[in-house]
Design an enzyme around this catalytic site. Structure first.
Site, PDB file in Angstrom:
ATOM      1  N   PHE A  80      34.145  -4.633 -30.720  1.00 30.12           N
ATOM      2  CA  PHE A  80      35.133  -3.731 -31.335  1.00 30.12           C
ATOM      3  C   PHE A  80      36.226  -4.464 -32.109  1.00 30.12           C
ATOM      4  O   PHE A  80      36.925  -3.853 -32.925  1.00 30.12           O
ATOM      5  CB  PHE A  80      35.792  -2.854 -30.252  1.00 30.12           C
ATOM      6  N   LYS A 115      23.744  -2.623 -34.779  1.00 34.95           N
ATOM      7  CA  LYS A 115      24.321  -1.671 -33.829  1.00 34.95           C
ATOM      8  C   LYS A 115      25.790  -2.028 -33.694  1.00 34.95           C
ATOM      9  O   LYS A 115      26.165  -2.980 -33.026  1.00 34.95           O
ATOM     10  CB  LYS A 115      23.638  -1.733 -32.457  1.00 34.95           C
ATOM     11  N   CYS A 158      38.679 -13.517 -30.017  1.00 31.72           N
ATOM     12  CA  CYS A 158      38.087 -14.532 -29.142  1.00 31.72           C
ATOM     13  C   CYS A 158      38.685 -15.905 -29.421  1.00 31.72           C
ATOM     14  O   CYS A 158      38.401 -16.854 -28.721  1.00 31.72           O
ATOM     15  CB  CYS A 158      36.588 -14.566 -29.336  1.00 31.72           C
ATOM     16  N   GLU A 170      39.397 -13.436 -18.972  1.00 32.95           N
ATOM     17  CA  GLU A 170      39.818 -13.082 -20.325  1.00 32.95           C
ATOM     18  C   GLU A 170      40.669 -11.811 -20.249  1.00 32.95           C
ATOM     19  O   GLU A 170      40.183 -10.763 -19.822  1.00 32.95           O
ATOM     20  CB  GLU A 170      38.574 -12.834 -21.192  1.00 32.95           C
TER      21      GLU A 170
HETATM   22  P1  NAD Z   1      31.312  -5.727 -25.184  1.00 35.76           P
HETATM   23  O1  NAD Z   1      30.530  -6.838 -24.612  1.00 35.76           O
HETATM   24  O2  NAD Z   1      31.807  -4.677 -24.263  1.00 35.76           O
HETATM   25  O3  NAD Z   1      30.436  -4.947 -26.287  1.00 35.76           O
HETATM   26  C1  NAD Z   1      29.792  -5.663 -27.312  1.00 35.76           C
HETATM   27  C2  NAD Z   1      28.566  -4.875 -27.750  1.00 35.76           C
HETATM   28  O4  NAD Z   1      27.654  -4.772 -26.649  1.00 35.76           O
HETATM   29  C3  NAD Z   1      28.892  -3.449 -28.182  1.00 35.76           C
HETATM   30  O5  NAD Z   1      28.162  -3.154 -29.336  1.00 35.76           O
HETATM   31  C4  NAD Z   1      28.454  -2.604 -26.987  1.00 35.76           C
HETATM   32  O6  NAD Z   1      27.989  -1.320 -27.349  1.00 35.76           O
HETATM   33  C5  NAD Z   1      27.313  -3.403 -26.390  1.00 35.76           C
HETATM   34  N1  NAD Z   1      27.173  -3.238 -24.934  1.00 35.76           N
HETATM   35  C6  NAD Z   1      28.166  -2.954 -24.050  1.00 35.76           C
HETATM   36  N2  NAD Z   1      27.672  -2.937 -22.784  1.00 35.76           N
HETATM   37  C7  NAD Z   1      26.356  -3.220 -22.880  1.00 35.76           C
HETATM   38  C8  NAD Z   1      25.310  -3.375 -21.922  1.00 35.76           C
HETATM   39  N3  NAD Z   1      25.520  -3.229 -20.617  1.00 35.76           N
HETATM   40  N4  NAD Z   1      24.075  -3.693 -22.363  1.00 35.76           N
HETATM   41  C9  NAD Z   1      23.846  -3.857 -23.680  1.00 35.76           C
HETATM   42  N5  NAD Z   1      24.805  -3.729 -24.635  1.00 35.76           N
HETATM   43  C10 NAD Z   1      26.041  -3.414 -24.243  1.00 35.76           C
HETATM   44  O7  NAD Z   1      32.504  -6.379 -26.025  1.00 35.76           O
HETATM   45  P2  NAD Z   1      33.742  -5.652 -26.721  1.00 35.76           P
HETATM   46  O8  NAD Z   1      34.659  -5.174 -25.662  1.00 35.76           O
HETATM   47  O9  NAD Z   1      33.272  -4.707 -27.748  1.00 35.76           O
HETATM   48  O10 NAD Z   1      34.390  -6.885 -27.498  1.00 35.76           O
HETATM   49  C11 NAD Z   1      35.308  -7.767 -26.927  1.00 35.76           C
HETATM   50  C12 NAD Z   1      34.625  -9.015 -26.425  1.00 35.76           C
HETATM   51  O11 NAD Z   1      33.945  -9.660 -27.482  1.00 35.76           O
HETATM   52  C13 NAD Z   1      35.609 -10.046 -25.884  1.00 35.76           C
HETATM   53  O12 NAD Z   1      35.081 -10.590 -24.713  1.00 35.76           O
HETATM   54  C14 NAD Z   1      35.677 -11.077 -26.991  1.00 35.76           C
HETATM   55  O13 NAD Z   1      36.059 -12.370 -26.569  1.00 35.76           O
HETATM   56  C15 NAD Z   1      34.283 -11.050 -27.479  1.00 35.76           C
HETATM   57  N6  NAD Z   1      34.166 -11.596 -28.816  1.00 35.76           N
HETATM   58  C16 NAD Z   1      33.634 -12.828 -28.940  1.00 35.76           C
HETATM   59  C17 NAD Z   1      33.545 -13.416 -30.181  1.00 35.76           C
HETATM   60  C18 NAD Z   1      32.972 -14.796 -30.328  1.00 35.76           C
HETATM   61  O14 NAD Z   1      32.796 -15.216 -31.451  1.00 35.76           O
HETATM   62  N7  NAD Z   1      32.654 -15.500 -29.272  1.00 35.76           N
HETATM   63  C19 NAD Z   1      34.009 -12.730 -31.315  1.00 35.76           C
HETATM   64  C20 NAD Z   1      34.534 -11.465 -31.148  1.00 35.76           C
HETATM   65  C21 NAD Z   1      34.609 -10.900 -29.888  1.00 35.76           C
END
Ligand code: NAD
Length: 504
Positions: free
Chosen positions: A169, A193, A301, A395
């Site tokens: 997000f 997605k 991140c 985090e």
């Molecule tokens: P999230 O892991 O909750 O969701 C990411 C994606 O996974 C979404 O599209 C979501 O629909 C999907 N998803 C959620 N639960 C799932 C499941 N059980 N099985 C399969 N798919 C699932 O992450 P978020 O809250 O949207 O984003 C924030 C996180 O992303 C933070 O931890 C941040 O550090 C990380 N992030 C990392 C980077 C990087 O480059 N390392 C960059 C941006 C964000």
């Protein structure tokens, strides 16, 4: 609720500012906006005001099947088009990103809650990665050598096929663009997605790609959440999965995708440590650390999450608090993504305080006049956090900085190394020798020296270590070429002498 909603109303929304003009989002398959097979929907909120702006379908495996079919069909002609022709589409796409930057930024601001200037910076980064993708014909041109008399070996890069990309997000425009231009210029077709919390920016990206001349089926969107991701991991027609999100989900997706023998690269969460040494420039360090912990409301991140104060750096801490107090919710600090996120972040602060940490700047209970239902957390600085506290280990993903005290640089490095994450780490010092020492010993993929947010710029690639990334290589830059292509090695003999073998 009906799933036969109006087409994504791009024309009306970004400029009109009337949330009610949004309807249920559609999927984008084979160049068309199509209704999902979903029976469930989630609200899409504007976090700055706490109002619903759209509804996103929780699509099913049937929707994934439809998108894969379209992407497989499109792959046949797209992958055989010369790379220089494919790049032309992205020259036009880059121009469209530039032309529509204001509207794209407004959309990011609306669905994510970050400030307009942060949203604009995100779009600018999308433009930069697209510019990089346009140089793929030069970077991915293969190799050729006469290895023996009349014998040549050559390497050509081939696209993988249909690839899926799953995004979080916090960067609704930039993170999808981390993979779209590179993967597609290299000849793959894609199903995206987007995060169900911020799906609107992706829909506009699809419109711009279409306007740029991308053929139908090359880029597709299936909206939804877990079920869509699972269907993507399991689908035999998808060759590779790239994922960006939390570590918990990155592990699930990596394990599931690779168990189906797919190529996978899954970027996870972070806990970034900034090591501040006593010789650091006071003003520059204070403003850099404050900007790093509060930018995008701490929801990035690369954000500073923990500052390790080595020795006596109290004057820097004082200045840092002064800087933090200048960051005001609703003015130069955006909202966090949801009510749940606000409660979670404030919960970490309260727990740390109960455990004996000292809250120097307190952002709890922030309210913005006129936006009382928005999800705001003010900048928060907490001193005397101990490494074993939950706030020091997990985090937080909010504008919260934990200060952990260390006697010397080795103790600081030990604290940094003990984190299971490894996205970024920075050191603030005037000493080249100390900087070098931290660079060598920090356990993170992206290191900053006197920089609070050490994001590599193109062509340098983006990616962390440890629990911040699963899979080899990085997601952007030159490294992405390895992920999105496979090599064909051809050995050819044109030597007419019959007794000469290829080793001679
Ligand atoms: P999230 O892991 O909750 O969701 C990411 C994606 O996974 C979404 O599209 C979501 O629909 C999907 N998803 C959620 N639960 C799932 C499941 N059980 N099985 C399969 N798919 C699932 O992450 P978020 O809250 O949207 O984003 C924030 C996180 O992303 C933070 O931890 C941040 O550090 C990380 N992030 C990392 C980077 C990087 O480059 N390392 C960059 C941006 C964000």
């Amino acid at each position: 609720m009906s799933s036969t909603a109006d087409t994504f109303p791009l024309q009306t929304k970004p400029t009109s500012g009337k949330p009610e003009s949004f309807r249920i989002l559609k999927n984008y398959v084979d160049g068309n906006w199509v209704s999902s097979h979903a029976t469930e929907y989630l609200p899409v909120m504007n976090p700055s005001v706490g109002l619903q702006i759209a509804e996103v379908p929780l699509s099913t495996s049937k929707d994934v099947d439809d998108a894969v079919r379209a992407a497989e069909q499109a792959f046949r002609s797209w992958s055989t088009m010369p790379i220089k022709e494919r790049a032309q589409v992205f020259y036009r796409y880059k121009a469209l990103l530039e032309k529509n930057a204001q509207v794209l930024a407004e959309l990011v601001h609306e669905e994510n809650g970050k400030t307009m200037s942060e949203a604009m910076a995100e779009v600018e980064k999308s433009i930069e990665v697209t510019e990089f993708a346009c140089s793929m014909p030069q970077l991915a041109s293969g190799e050729i050598l006469e290895v023996s008399r009349g014998v040549e070996c050559r390497i050509d890069r081939y696209p993988l096929g249909v690839v899926a990309t799953i995004t979080p997000f916090n960067f609704p425009n930039m993170v999808p663009n981390w993979t779209i231009p590179n993967a597609l210029v290299l000849g793959n077709t894609m199903i995206l997605k987007p995060s169900e919390q911020v799906p609107l920016s992706s829909s506009m990206i699809a419109e711009l790609l279409k306007e740029a001349g991308l053929p139908a089926g090359v880029f597709n969107i299936v909206n939804g959440s877990q079920a869509v991701v699972e269907a993507m991991c399991d689908h035999p027609g998808i060759q590779a999965i790239s994922f960006v999100g939390s570590t918990r989900v990155a592990k699930i997706v990596y394990t599931r995708a690779t168990s189906h023998l797919k190529r996978a690269l899954c970027l996870g969460g972070a806990k970034n440590h900034l090591i501040v040494l006593p010789d650091a420039s006071e003003d520059m360090t204070a403003s850099n650390v404050a900007a790093s912990m509060s930018g995008c409301a701490g929801q990035r991140c690369m954000a500073a999450s923990a500052m390790i104060a080595v020795g006596n750096v109290d004057r820097i801490i004082q200045k840092l608090c002064d800087e933090a107090r200048k960051i005001v919710p609703g003015r130069n600090l955006g909202a966090v993504i949801s009510k749940k996120a606000k409660e979670r972040i404030e919960g970490y602060i309260t727990e740390a305080e109960r455990q004996g940490a000292k809250v120097l700047v307190d952002g709890r209970k922030a309210v913005v006049e006129g936006k009382e239902n928005g999800y705001y957390v003010g900048p928060t600085v907490i001193d005397y956090v101990l490494p074993e506290m939950r706030i020091a280990q997990e985090e937080v993903f909010g504008p919260v900085l934990s200060i952990i005290r260390a006697k010397n640089v080795d103790e600081a490095i030990k604290i940094e190394n003990n984190s299971p994450y490894g996205n970024a780490a920075s050191v603030f010092t005037q000493s080249g020798g100390m900087a070098r020492y931290v660079i060598e010993h920090a356990s993170a993929g992206m290191i900053g020296v006197n920089i609070g947010v050490p994001v590599p710029r193109e062509p340098f690639s983006f990616g962390g270590w440890n629990d911040s990334k699963f899979g080899s290589g990085d997601i952007t830059g030159k490294s992405s070429i390895e992920f999105f292509t496979k090599l064909k090695k051809t050995t050819t003999k044109w030597n007419p002498e019959s007794k000469v073998n290829w080793m001679s």
